[in-house]
Design an enzyme around this catalytic site. Structure first.
Site, short mmCIF file in Angstrom:
data_model
loop_
_atom_site.label_atom_id
_atom_site.label_comp_id
_atom_site.label_asym_id
_atom_site.label_seq_id
_atom_site.Cartn_x
_atom_site.Cartn_y
_atom_site.Cartn_z
N LYS A 164 9.57 -4.11 -14.31
CA LYS A 164 8.22 -3.84 -14.81
C LYS A 164 8.22 -3.72 -16.32
O LYS A 164 8.97 -2.93 -16.90
CB LYS A 164 7.69 -2.56 -14.16
CG LYS A 164 6.22 -2.29 -14.44
CD LYS A 164 5.76 -1.06 -13.65
CE LYS A 164 4.27 -0.80 -13.83
NZ LYS A 164 3.82 0.38 -13.05
N CYS B 229 2.13 -3.31 -9.82
CA CYS B 229 1.13 -2.23 -9.84
C CYS B 229 0.08 -2.42 -10.93
O CYS B 229 -0.61 -3.41 -10.96
CB CYS B 229 1.83 -0.88 -9.95
SG CYS B 229 0.81 0.51 -9.40
N GLU C 139 6.05 -2.36 -4.14
CA GLU C 139 6.67 -1.46 -5.10
C GLU C 139 7.08 -0.17 -4.37
O GLU C 139 6.39 0.29 -3.47
CB GLU C 139 5.67 -1.14 -6.21
CG GLU C 139 6.14 -0.13 -7.23
CD GLU C 139 5.01 0.36 -8.13
OE1 GLU C 139 5.29 0.71 -9.28
OE2 GLU C 139 3.85 0.39 -7.66
#
Length: 534
Positions: A352, A403, A291
């Site tokens: 995301k 994440c 990321e």
């Protein structure tokens, strides 16, 4: 004669027995605080060592902490038990979440207090349920109820520091393969409540039964097959590479040199290509960047596009690039994982789905930014992705998780469905040298066993890792060090029992906690009139 007989009966009966003394509050509150601290020690990083020992905490202390807390609130009044729950929560979350201090001490304290508040109603419910015969079962289920709510509300919840995430490499880890992380949390809590039952029982047989049950739970866990024990007959193996380019500096301003971050990952990818040509490492089938490896939008910036494309062509295989891109109208930002092909360039992508509140978007922006100036660091909100998180990369389908999404059961479960490898793209530079990278790594190890998948963790500054389906780390990087990891890993598409059941075990366990509390309250109300009659 009647009066004399009545008097004699009164003398034989004697005075009524005094009501039992209520538990003293201060010792119980102190016990709740100790319980929180003991549970904290079960989570990584380990207090025993800063390196290898940091991949797991002192995991047996998790059920011990639950046992201490169950004893602290047993048969307390609801309000006192709620206070004890808050005390336990503060003693637990404050030392578990100090990794947030780089963002701000107020953020660390605010989130710790918010998370601790969930322990208050749990404490009250545990006190009520403790009056039931099956209270060890109900209280263990209540722990799942608390994690269920905390992981969803408000703003999508924050399911960090669940009991399951302290059981990364333990006899209880395998429960995740049967019922997901919630069942692992339940098993951990059940050991604790059975220990509390054994400690609080004066009858030897009952105490022995509780202790036997506490020992039987981890023993049963060792009998659950994981890893190769659940492999399908069609398993294949591919070679993968994980790139950790590193960042110029730690902390909130690590992306002040966005070009340097991108250049670092380009340089490591070119070094990988050089090592392949020299025969020092095998040619990978796919490469994963973390990321934020490019916070320059490659769709809009020709130079960023050119350097990424050249590096991908050099290594000659698909690369999953973590990039920030603008939405078509420029009003929001997308946190993407982009499949970059050496021949066709950028193709399919995953955005995301669970942006972090106050980190990637600001709730109630107009109101809060007027008196919290630091929120101006997030000038534009991140868009919430709606696309499938399964991406085809060369010979494999990978499930992409970005994440903090690794903490959310549903997102990881979706990624594992019909994919052969799980990828966790993350950027931990803001939280470098804190507990958060280690805790995130622990979650990734649990997910490997839960879904019987290889997990590739790619982090800008560390900790990157290649994790096999049995939770073992085949490779692991150090923090703030450029790194190239190459390994042959299995590709599996079989579904574990937990995958097939989906979210059902969590719903049933959460409901069981509520039902158990209701049963105890109803039984107490039924007993109340009889007590008054006596």
């Amino acid at each position: 004669m009647q009066d004399t007989a009545a008097g004699a009966e009164a003398m034989d009966t004697g005075p009524a027995a005094p009501p039992p003394r209520p538990p003293r509050r201060l010792p119980r509150l102190l016990a709740a605080a100790v319980a929180g601290l003991v549970m904290y020690l079960a989570f990584p990083p380990s207090v025993l060592g800063p390196d290898e020992g940091s991949t797991s905490g002192l995991w047996p202390l998790a059920p011990v902490g639950v046992a201490l807390f169950a004893l602290a609130v047993r048969r307390l009044g609801a309000w006192t038990a709620a206070l004890a729950g808050l005390v336990c929560g503060l003693a637990f979350f404050l030392p578990v979440l100090p990794g947030l201090r780089p963002i701000g001490t107020d953020v660390w304290l605010g989130l710790s207090v918010t998370e601790a508040l969930y322990f208050a109603p749990m404490g009250a419910a545990m006190a009520l349920a403790s009056r039931s015969r099956l209270w060890p079962l109900w209280i263990a289920a209540l722990w799942v109820t608390q994690e269920f709510v905390r992981g969803r509300f408000p703003l999508g919840g924050f399911p960090w520091a669940r009991l399951a995430f302290s059981q990364t490499d333990t006899p209880l880890t395998a429960y995740a393969a049967l019922g997901g992380a919630p069942l692992a949390s339940f098993a951990t809590a059940l050991i604790g409540t059975l220990l509390a039952y054994a400690a609080g029982e004066h009858r030897r047989k009952a105490a022995a039964l509780g202790l036997a049950g506490a020992l039987a739970v981890p023993l049963a866990g060792t009998l659950i097959p994981t890893g190769s024990g659940t492999a399908g007959t069609g398993e294949k193996e591919i070679t993968v590479a994980v790139i950790q380019g590193n960042v110029p500096r730690a902390g909130l301003d690590f992306l002040g040199q966005r070009q340097a971050v991108l250049n670092n990952h380009v340089a490591q990818t070119r070094e990988l290509a050089s090592q392949v040509r020299a025969g020092r490492v095998p040619r990978p089938d796919l490469v994963v960047w973390p990321e934020n490896s490019s916070d320059i939008d490659p769709y809009r910036d020709d130079e960023a596009y050119a350097v990424i494309d050249a590096a991908v062509k050099d290594v000659g295989v698909p690369v999953l690039v973590g990039a920030l891109t603008e939405t078509p109208d420029g009003s929001e930002v997308e946190n993407r994982g982009i499949v970059w092909d050496p021949e066709t360039g950028p193709g399919d992508h995953y955005t995301k789905r669970h942006p972090v509140p106050f980190g990637e978007y600001v709730p109630f922006r107009d109101l809060l930014t007027s008196f919290i100036s630091r929120l101006e660091r997030v000038p534009r909100d991140f868009a919430r992705g709606t696309r499938d998180n399964r991406l085809t990369m060369g010979p494999a389908v990978v499930g992409d998780v970005i994440c903090f999404e690794v903490a959310y059961d549903g997102i990881v479960r979706d990624a594992a469905k019909d994919s052969g490898i799980l990828v966790v793209q993350t950027n931990n530079a803001t939280y470098g040298y804190t507990s958060l990278p280690w805790q995130q790594l622990a979650m990734s190890r649990l997910r490997a066993i839960e879904h019987d998948r290889t997990v590739l963790v790619a982090a800008t500054s560390g900790i990157s890792a290649i994790i096999t389906p049995d939770g073992r780390m085949a490779r692991r990087s150090r923090e703030f060090t450029p790194d190239i990891q190459v390994a042959a890993v299995p590709v599996r598409t079989t579904a574990t029992v937990g995958d097939r059941l989906g979210g059902l075990p969590e719903w049933l366990l959460a409901l069981a906690g509520i039902i158990g509390t209701g049963v105890a309250v109803r039984a107490r109300r039924r007993a109340a009139p009889d007590t008054l009659k006596g």
